[in-house]
Design an enzyme around this catalytic site. Sequence first.
Site, mmCIF file in Angstrom:
data_model
loop_
_atom_site.group_PDB
_atom_site.id
_atom_site.type_symbol
_atom_site.label_atom_id
_atom_site.label_comp_id
_atom_site.label_asym_id
_atom_site.label_seq_id
_atom_site.Cartn_x
_atom_site.Cartn_y
_atom_site.Cartn_z
ATOM 1 N N ASN A 81 1.129 -4.717 -6.534
ATOM 2 C CA ASN A 81 0.234 -3.486 -5.825
ATOM 3 C C ASN A 81 0.060 -2.441 -6.568
ATOM 4 O O ASN A 81 0.495 -2.426 -7.322
ATOM 5 C CB ASN A 81 1.031 -3.621 -4.516
ATOM 6 C CG ASN A 81 -0.734 -3.284 -3.632
ATOM 7 O OD1 ASN A 81 -1.148 -2.290 -3.501
ATOM 8 N ND2 ASN A 81 -0.545 -3.949 -2.366
ATOM 9 N N CYS A 111 1.416 -1.405 0.192
ATOM 10 C CA CYS A 111 -0.097 0.174 -0.345
ATOM 11 C C CYS A 111 0.756 1.677 -0.348
ATOM 12 O O CYS A 111 1.372 1.116 0.642
ATOM 13 C CB CYS A 111 -0.944 0.004 1.296
ATOM 14 S SG CYS A 111 -1.943 1.505 0.890
ATOM 15 N N CYS A 130 9.590 0.217 -38.110
ATOM 16 C CA CYS A 130 9.517 0.865 -36.626
ATOM 17 C C CYS A 130 8.043 0.289 -36.380
ATOM 18 O O CYS A 130 7.534 0.775 -34.576
ATOM 19 C CB CYS A 130 9.470 3.016 -35.898
ATOM 20 S SG CYS A 130 8.349 3.439 -36.635
HETATM 21 C C1 FMN Z 1 -9.450 1.213 -3.888
HETATM 22 C C2 FMN Z 1 -9.021 -0.034 -3.654
HETATM 23 C C3 FMN Z 1 -8.684 -0.406 -2.428
HETATM 24 C C4 FMN Z 1 -7.568 -1.375 -2.270
HETATM 25 N N1 FMN Z 1 -7.203 -2.104 -1.752
HETATM 26 C C5 FMN Z 1 -5.938 -2.581 -0.749
HETATM 27 C C6 FMN Z 1 -5.579 -3.387 -0.007
HETATM 28 O O1 FMN Z 1 -6.689 -3.268 1.389
HETATM 29 N N2 FMN Z 1 -4.604 -4.681 0.441
HETATM 30 C C7 FMN Z 1 -4.528 -5.065 -0.895
HETATM 31 O O2 FMN Z 1 -2.614 -5.886 -0.712
HETATM 32 N N3 FMN Z 1 -4.023 -4.154 -1.943
HETATM 33 C C8 FMN Z 1 -5.685 -3.298 -2.346
HETATM 34 N N4 FMN Z 1 -5.791 -2.278 -3.489
HETATM 35 C C9 FMN Z 1 -4.729 -2.782 -4.386
HETATM 36 C C10 FMN Z 1 -4.781 -4.226 -5.484
HETATM 37 O O3 FMN Z 1 -5.506 -5.759 -4.332
HETATM 38 C C11 FMN Z 1 -4.440 -4.258 -6.236
HETATM 39 O O4 FMN Z 1 -3.030 -5.035 -6.075
HETATM 40 C C12 FMN Z 1 -3.968 -3.416 -7.523
HETATM 41 O O5 FMN Z 1 -5.410 -2.638 -7.295
HETATM 42 C C13 FMN Z 1 -3.773 -4.106 -9.156
HETATM 43 O O6 FMN Z 1 -5.466 -4.865 -9.335
HETATM 44 P P1 FMN Z 1 -6.052 -4.133 -10.665
HETATM 45 O O7 FMN Z 1 -5.221 -3.129 -11.259
HETATM 46 O O8 FMN Z 1 -6.894 -5.686 -11.046
HETATM 47 O O9 FMN Z 1 -7.024 -2.947 -9.585
HETATM 48 C C14 FMN Z 1 -6.873 -1.944 -3.253
HETATM 49 C C15 FMN Z 1 -7.193 -1.313 -4.363
HETATM 50 C C16 FMN Z 1 -7.670 -0.604 -4.852
HETATM 51 C C17 FMN Z 1 -8.498 0.212 -6.193
HETATM 52 S S1 SF4 Z 2 6.710 3.659 -42.448
HETATM 53 FE FE1 SF4 Z 2 7.588 4.987 -41.435
HETATM 54 S S2 SF4 Z 2 6.241 4.304 -39.299
HETATM 55 FE FE2 SF4 Z 2 5.884 3.310 -40.659
HETATM 56 S S3 SF4 Z 2 6.844 1.309 -39.518
HETATM 57 FE FE3 SF4 Z 2 8.142 2.612 -42.076
HETATM 58 S S4 SF4 Z 2 9.017 4.045 -40.476
HETATM 59 FE FE4 SF4 Z 2 8.447 3.441 -39.196
#
Ligand code: FMN
Ligand code: SF4
Length: 452
Positions: free
Chosen positions: A201, A136, A382
């Site tokens: 996290n 956290c 690219c």
């Molecule tokens: C509102 C909120 C509260 C959270 N509370 C906790 C918590 O109490 N303990 C914990 O380990 N992680 C907590 N997290 C983190 C989540 O468990 C998780 O690691 C993180 O959100 C990434 O996952 P996601 O992208 O699916 O949300 C919280 C996340 C959010 C958004």
């Molecule tokens: S045309 Fe230009 S933008 Fe597209 S892959 Fe080639 S160098 Fe990159």
Amino acid sequence: MSNIDLSINFAGIKAPNPFWLASAPPTNSGYQVMKAFEAGWGGAVWKTLGVPVQNVSSRYGAINYRDTRMAGLNNIELITDRPLADNLREIEEVKKHFPNHAVIASLMVESKKEWFQIVKDVENAGADGIELNFGCPHGMCERGMGSAVGQEPEVLNTIVQWVMQAASIPVITKLTPNISDITDPALAAVRGGSSALSLINTIKSIVGIDLDTYAPYPIVDGKGTNGGYCGPAVKPIALHMLKELAGHPEIRNTPISGIGGIETWRDVVEFILLGATSVQVCTAVMHYGFGIVREMEAGLRQFMSDKGYSSIYDFAGKAVPNVVEWKHLNLHYKVVASINADKCIGCQLCHIACDDGAHQAIALPSNGSRVPEIIDENCVGCNLCSLVCPVEDCITMERRDDGSKTETWAERTVLGKIPEHFNDPRGGGVGHFVPEPSAALNYKRKDRSGRK
Ligand SMILES: Cc1cc2nc3c(=O)[nH]c(=O)nc-3n(C[C@H](O)[C@H](O)[C@H](O)COP(=O)(O)O)c2cc1C
Ligand code: SF4
Ligand code: SF4
């Protein structure tokens, strides 16, 4: 698809499938966890338990990117604000109804005595495992917990050892991404005896500033603080960190639960391919509800059926060997962009992107058509044009080398074939077309083809 078995044994924690809820608001109560299990989730990491906190009102901020709401979510919420006894009673009740599902207690306390006590409490309540919240990045870290521990490998190692002394159920150490090298805390956890790891996290963040009050979101009475960032925007960071652990010789045999931006079955498969053997979800459930697990399960089953896998262990980690250091990439591999004129809508975004942001390799047509032309000899491959083109598969990248030659930077270094001074002719861009600087001054009037 009948021979597909999604069940897992994660460091000794058994679950009917790898889909777990991450410790967060969706696992705040027995009601939510049971509703999630009914919907199809195989496990849940309970909202972090500890000394109950006082939360602030106004807690979340988000990045709404174009039409996508909550592409990234930021929160300043702390651990559970509910009394431990209530949470323990509900864990017990959930386990009575769902004995074969995984209920993991996330924990965060301070002293050795508190760790010993709370480990025993959750074991007595019937938890199948423990997750240590060392992640956290707001509020709790100011009090010496959460990411303050995750950023100090020695302290982390000590606490893991305390917990391992006290625990008789598997222990997962949850890592913070707010650190320069994720392998440092991971090694500290593994060396401390942790049964498994989970990551990531949330990422320390400020999602925006209100242009009238000049306060950061979420605003609490005119002020704000850094929050923790999660949701789809963080997935690439989570995948990278997962790979760092799954490919590490001392860590790769420790089971890893993947977290960060998981929303669809494809995300799940990608995390498993990079070495996760369970996945955890928070933001996507906060956005769309528990029902998203149905699409995850159907998609995962279809993928496994298509590829002939019967268990997730058949393909877990299969992408890890393909992620190598830059110096081991083949310098003779050559792709060039190709425009499918039948699909092109003539927006000419590819020309602008290549001319201003890449290599002046896309010419505007001089024949009245709006379909741009690739100048093969200028294209460095690219990918930029294919990424900006709004039409799916309109610009594809085509291989032009014959695949017969492989040479990497590492090999060139051994052979003494790498550039060694500023004007060394062995640099990759030598001889490559660039317009004269003055061509910029009459860009609008002249032929824009950029041809040599
Ligand atoms: C509102 C909120 C509260 C959270 N509370 C906790 C918590 O109490 N303990 C914990 O380990 N992680 C907590 N997290 C983190 C989540 O468990 C998780 O690691 C993180 O959100 C990434 O996952 P996601 O992208 O699916 O949300 C919280 C996340 C959010 C958004
Ligand atoms: S045309 Fe230009 S933008 Fe597209 S892959 Fe080639 S160098 Fe990159
Ligand atoms: S970006 Fe795509 S659709 Fe637009 S002009 Fe280029 S090729 Fe055509």
